[in-house]
Design a protein around this motif. Structure first.
Motif, PDB file in Angstrom:
ATOM      1  N   VAL A   1      -3.457  -3.491  -9.691  1.00 51.82           N
ATOM      2  CA  VAL A   1      -3.222  -2.122  -9.248  1.00 51.82           C
ATOM      3  C   VAL A   1      -4.571  -1.511  -8.926  1.00 51.82           C
ATOM      4  O   VAL A   1      -5.495  -1.590  -9.727  1.00 51.82           O
ATOM      5  CB  VAL A   1      -2.537  -1.262 -10.340  1.00 51.82           C
ATOM      6  CG1 VAL A   1      -2.391   0.169  -9.873  1.00 51.82           C
ATOM      7  CG2 VAL A   1      -1.204  -1.844 -10.736  1.00 51.82           C
ATOM      8  N   SER A   2      -4.686  -0.917  -7.757  1.00 49.22           N
ATOM      9  CA  SER A   2      -5.917  -0.246  -7.366  1.00 49.22           C
ATOM     10  C   SER A   2      -5.553   1.071  -6.687  1.00 49.22           C
ATOM     11  O   SER A   2      -4.940   1.076  -5.623  1.00 49.22           O
ATOM     12  CB  SER A   2      -6.717  -1.126  -6.407  1.00 49.22           C
ATOM     13  OG  SER A   2      -7.853  -0.440  -5.940  1.00 49.22           O
ATOM     14  N   VAL A   3      -5.931   2.181  -7.328  1.00 47.88           N
ATOM     15  CA  VAL A   3      -5.643   3.507  -6.774  1.00 47.88           C
ATOM     16  C   VAL A   3      -6.958   4.113  -6.316  1.00 47.88           C
ATOM     17  O   VAL A   3      -7.943   4.091  -7.045  1.00 47.88           O
ATOM     18  CB  VAL A   3      -4.958   4.420  -7.829  1.00 47.88           C
ATOM     19  CG1 VAL A   3      -4.679   5.794  -7.246  1.00 47.88           C
ATOM     20  CG2 VAL A   3      -3.669   3.773  -8.322  1.00 47.88           C
ATOM     21  N   ASN A   4      -6.965   4.652  -5.096  1.00 50.51           N
ATOM     22  CA  ASN A   4      -8.173   5.231  -4.524  1.00 50.51           C
ATOM     23  C   ASN A   4      -7.941   6.724  -4.288  1.00 50.51           C
ATOM     24  O   ASN A   4      -7.122   7.104  -3.440  1.00 50.51           O
ATOM     25  CB  ASN A   4      -8.511   4.517  -3.212  1.00 50.51           C
ATOM     26  CG  ASN A   4      -9.822   4.954  -2.623  1.00 50.51           C
ATOM     27  OD1 ASN A   4     -10.152   6.137  -2.608  1.00 50.51           O
ATOM     28  ND2 ASN A   4     -10.567   3.992  -2.120  1.00 50.51           N
ATOM     29  N   PHE A   5      -8.660   7.549  -5.030  1.00 48.91           N
ATOM     30  CA  PHE A   5      -8.499   8.999  -4.916  1.00 48.91           C
ATOM     31  C   PHE A   5      -8.917   9.485  -3.524  1.00 48.91           C
ATOM     32  O   PHE A   5      -8.258  10.327  -2.921  1.00 48.91           O
ATOM     33  CB  PHE A   5      -9.316   9.707  -5.998  1.00 48.91           C
ATOM     34  CG  PHE A   5      -9.383  11.194  -5.827  1.00 48.91           C
ATOM     35  CD1 PHE A   5      -8.239  11.968  -5.918  1.00 48.91           C
ATOM     36  CD2 PHE A   5     -10.581  11.814  -5.573  1.00 48.91           C
ATOM     37  CE1 PHE A   5      -8.294  13.350  -5.757  1.00 48.91           C
ATOM     38  CE2 PHE A   5     -10.659  13.190  -5.414  1.00 48.91           C
ATOM     39  CZ  PHE A   5      -9.509  13.957  -5.501  1.00 48.91           C
ATOM     40  N   ALA A   6     -10.004   8.945  -2.988  1.00 50.78           N
ATOM     41  CA  ALA A   6     -10.530   9.403  -1.694  1.00 50.78           C
ATOM     42  C   ALA A   6      -9.549   9.186  -0.547  1.00 50.78           C
ATOM     43  O   ALA A   6      -9.410  10.033   0.324  1.00 50.78           O
ATOM     44  CB  ALA A   6     -11.858   8.708  -1.395  1.00 50.78           C
ATOM     45  N   THR A   7      -8.847   8.057  -0.556  1.00 50.31           N
ATOM     46  CA  THR A   7      -7.904   7.765   0.523  1.00 50.31           C
ATOM     47  C   THR A   7      -6.481   8.192   0.180  1.00 50.31           C
ATOM     48  O   THR A   7      -5.614   8.226   1.057  1.00 50.31           O
ATOM     49  CB  THR A   7      -7.886   6.257   0.858  1.00 50.31           C
ATOM     50  OG1 THR A   7      -7.426   5.536  -0.291  1.00 50.31           O
ATOM     51  CG2 THR A   7      -9.253   5.769   1.287  1.00 50.31           C
ATOM     52  N   GLY A   8      -6.226   8.467  -1.105  1.00 45.84           N
ATOM     53  CA  GLY A   8      -4.885   8.830  -1.529  1.00 45.84           C
ATOM     54  C   GLY A   8      -3.928   7.655  -1.505  1.00 45.84           C
ATOM     55  O   GLY A   8      -2.720   7.827  -1.370  1.00 45.84           O
TER      56      GLY A   8
ATOM     57  N   LYS B   1       0.859  -1.180   0.000  1.00 48.92           N
ATOM     58  CA  LYS B   1       0.000   0.000   0.000  1.00 48.92           C
ATOM     59  C   LYS B   1       0.893   1.227   0.000  1.00 48.92           C
ATOM     60  O   LYS B   1       1.759   1.370   0.851  1.00 48.92           O
ATOM     61  CB  LYS B   1      -0.898   0.003   1.231  1.00 48.92           C
ATOM     62  CG  LYS B   1      -1.908   1.143   1.238  1.00 48.92           C
ATOM     63  CD  LYS B   1      -2.650   1.314   2.546  1.00 48.92           C
ATOM     64  CE  LYS B   1      -3.084   0.065   3.196  1.00 48.92           C
ATOM     65  NZ  LYS B   1      -3.754   0.295   4.489  1.00 48.92           N
ATOM     66  N   LEU B   2       0.681   2.104  -0.985  1.00 48.98           N
ATOM     67  CA  LEU B   2       1.470   3.323  -1.104  1.00 48.98           C
ATOM     68  C   LEU B   2       0.584   4.526  -0.860  1.00 48.98           C
ATOM     69  O   LEU B   2      -0.541   4.566  -1.357  1.00 48.98           O
ATOM     70  CB  LEU B   2       2.062   3.442  -2.515  1.00 48.98           C
ATOM     71  CG  LEU B   2       2.798   2.235  -3.070  1.00 48.98           C
ATOM     72  CD1 LEU B   2       3.174   2.479  -4.521  1.00 48.98           C
ATOM     73  CD2 LEU B   2       4.030   1.952  -2.246  1.00 48.98           C
ATOM     74  N   ARG B   3       1.074   5.501  -0.117  1.00 49.38           N
ATOM     75  CA  ARG B   3       0.363   6.775   0.019  1.00 49.38           C
ATOM     76  C   ARG B   3       0.860   7.684  -1.093  1.00 49.38           C
ATOM     77  O   ARG B   3       2.019   8.079  -1.105  1.00 49.38           O
ATOM     78  CB  ARG B   3       0.593   7.390   1.387  1.00 49.38           C
ATOM     79  CG  ARG B   3      -0.213   6.675   2.462  1.00 49.38           C
ATOM     80  CD  ARG B   3      -0.358   7.514   3.690  1.00 49.38           C
ATOM     81  NE  ARG B   3       0.864   7.427   4.482  1.00 49.38           N
ATOM     82  CZ  ARG B   3       1.120   8.212   5.506  1.00 49.38           C
ATOM     83  NH1 ARG B   3       0.280   9.152   5.877  1.00 49.38           N
ATOM     84  NH2 ARG B   3       2.230   8.067   6.191  1.00 49.38           N
ATOM     85  N   VAL B   4      -0.027   7.991  -2.035  1.00 51.77           N
ATOM     86  CA  VAL B   4       0.343   8.781  -3.201  1.00 51.77           C
ATOM     87  C   VAL B   4       0.051  10.251  -2.915  1.00 51.77           C
ATOM     88  O   VAL B   4      -1.051  10.602  -2.479  1.00 51.77           O
ATOM     89  CB  VAL B   4      -0.417   8.309  -4.453  1.00 51.77           C
ATOM     90  CG1 VAL B   4      -0.027   9.138  -5.670  1.00 51.77           C
ATOM     91  CG2 VAL B   4      -0.147   6.825  -4.707  1.00 51.77           C
ATOM     92  N   LEU B   5       1.031  11.091  -3.179  1.00 51.19           N
ATOM     93  CA  LEU B   5       0.897  12.527  -2.955  1.00 51.19           C
ATOM     94  C   LEU B   5       0.688  13.237  -4.286  1.00 51.19           C
ATOM     95  O   LEU B   5       1.304  12.882  -5.283  1.00 51.19           O
ATOM     96  CB  LEU B   5       2.156  13.070  -2.285  1.00 51.19           C
ATOM     97  CG  LEU B   5       2.580  12.365  -0.987  1.00 51.19           C
ATOM     98  CD1 LEU B   5       3.933  12.883  -0.526  1.00 51.19           C
ATOM     99  CD2 LEU B   5       1.534  12.539   0.089  1.00 51.19           C
ATOM    100  N   GLY B   6      -0.203  14.228  -4.303  1.00 57.47           N
ATOM    101  CA  GLY B   6      -0.389  15.051  -5.491  1.00 57.47           C
ATOM    102  C   GLY B   6      -1.583  14.710  -6.351  1.00 57.47           C
ATOM    103  O   GLY B   6      -1.768  15.317  -7.399  1.00 57.47           O
ATOM    104  N   MET B   7      -2.406  13.751  -5.933  1.00 55.89           N
ATOM    105  CA  MET B   7      -3.601  13.428  -6.720  1.00 55.89           C
ATOM    106  C   MET B   7      -4.674  14.476  -6.452  1.00 55.89           C
ATOM    107  O   MET B   7      -4.918  14.840  -5.305  1.00 55.89           O
ATOM    108  CB  MET B   7      -4.147  12.049  -6.350  1.00 55.89           C
ATOM    109  CG  MET B   7      -3.321  10.906  -6.847  1.00 55.89           C
ATOM    110  SD  MET B   7      -4.186   9.320  -6.745  1.00 55.89           S
ATOM    111  CE  MET B   7      -4.417   9.116  -4.994  1.00 55.89           C
ATOM    112  N   HIS B   8      -5.310  14.951  -7.538  1.00 59.16           N
ATOM    113  CA  HIS B   8      -6.338  15.984  -7.404  1.00 59.16           C
ATOM    114  C   HIS B   8      -7.688  15.590  -7.978  1.00 59.16           C
ATOM    115  O   HIS B   8      -8.675  16.271  -7.715  1.00 59.16           O
ATOM    116  CB  HIS B   8      -5.864  17.279  -8.084  1.00 59.16           C
ATOM    117  CG  HIS B   8      -4.569  17.787  -7.550  1.00 59.16           C
ATOM    118  ND1 HIS B   8      -4.455  18.343  -6.299  1.00 59.16           N
ATOM    119  CD2 HIS B   8      -3.323  17.787  -8.070  1.00 59.16           C
ATOM    120  CE1 HIS B   8      -3.192  18.685  -6.089  1.00 59.16           C
ATOM    121  NE2 HIS B   8      -2.486  18.351  -7.144  1.00 59.16           N
TER     122      HIS B   8
END
Length: 144
Positions: free
Chosen positions: A53-60, A25-32
């Motif tokens: 791969v699963s990216v969640n905008f709400a949780t970042g 699980k990665l905390r992604v910075l900069g998603m808008h």
């Protein structure tokens, strides 16, 4: 048994499936926006050895399953950065008293880099310091 995933014994063919995928699980910075999610997912799916791969905008957060024998967490972080985002990392610095040669540096770096969640390791025999960049402690989701 050998490293070969298929073994024959007494006319019986046995297939051994090794589960090599690691989930991080990665905390992604900069998603808008939702488009950011698509951009990151598309880039990560192109990496050899990456499965789900699963990216969640709400949780970042991004959950990435990958084969550590094919790619590394460092490679995955690099791809996220190349498409314009960053990944939260923590840095740990510690002293190793018996770190005395460049060979010791390499051995320690190789061993520590195999630990799930470790992104980068640098060891310095002169200062006896080891700097380890890693994901947060809850980032390792396990093997599948």
């Amino acid at each position: 048994m050998t490293d070969n995933p298929t073994t024959t014994r007494k006319n019986l063919r046995i297939t051994v499936e090794e589960q090599r995928q690691v989930a991080m699980k990665l905390r992604v910075l900069g998603m808008h926006c939702a488009n950011c999610v698509v951009t990151i997912e598309k880039a990560l799916r192109k990496v050899k050895g990456v499965g789900k791969v699963s990216v969640n905008f709400a949780t970042g957060e991004a959950i990435v399953e990958y084969d550590p024998s094919t790619t590394t967490l460092k490679d995955i972080v690099k791809i996220v950065r190349e498409v314009g985002y960053d990944v939260y990392r923590e840095e740990a610095v510690f002293i190793v008293e018996n770190l005395s040669t460049p060979s010791d540096e390499l051995t320690l770096e190789n061993k520590l880099s195999k630990i799930p969640g470790v992104v980068d390791v640098r060891a310095f025999h002169v200062s006896k310091k080891v700097i380890r960049n890693l994901q947060s402690s809850d980032s390792y989701c396990g093997r599948n």
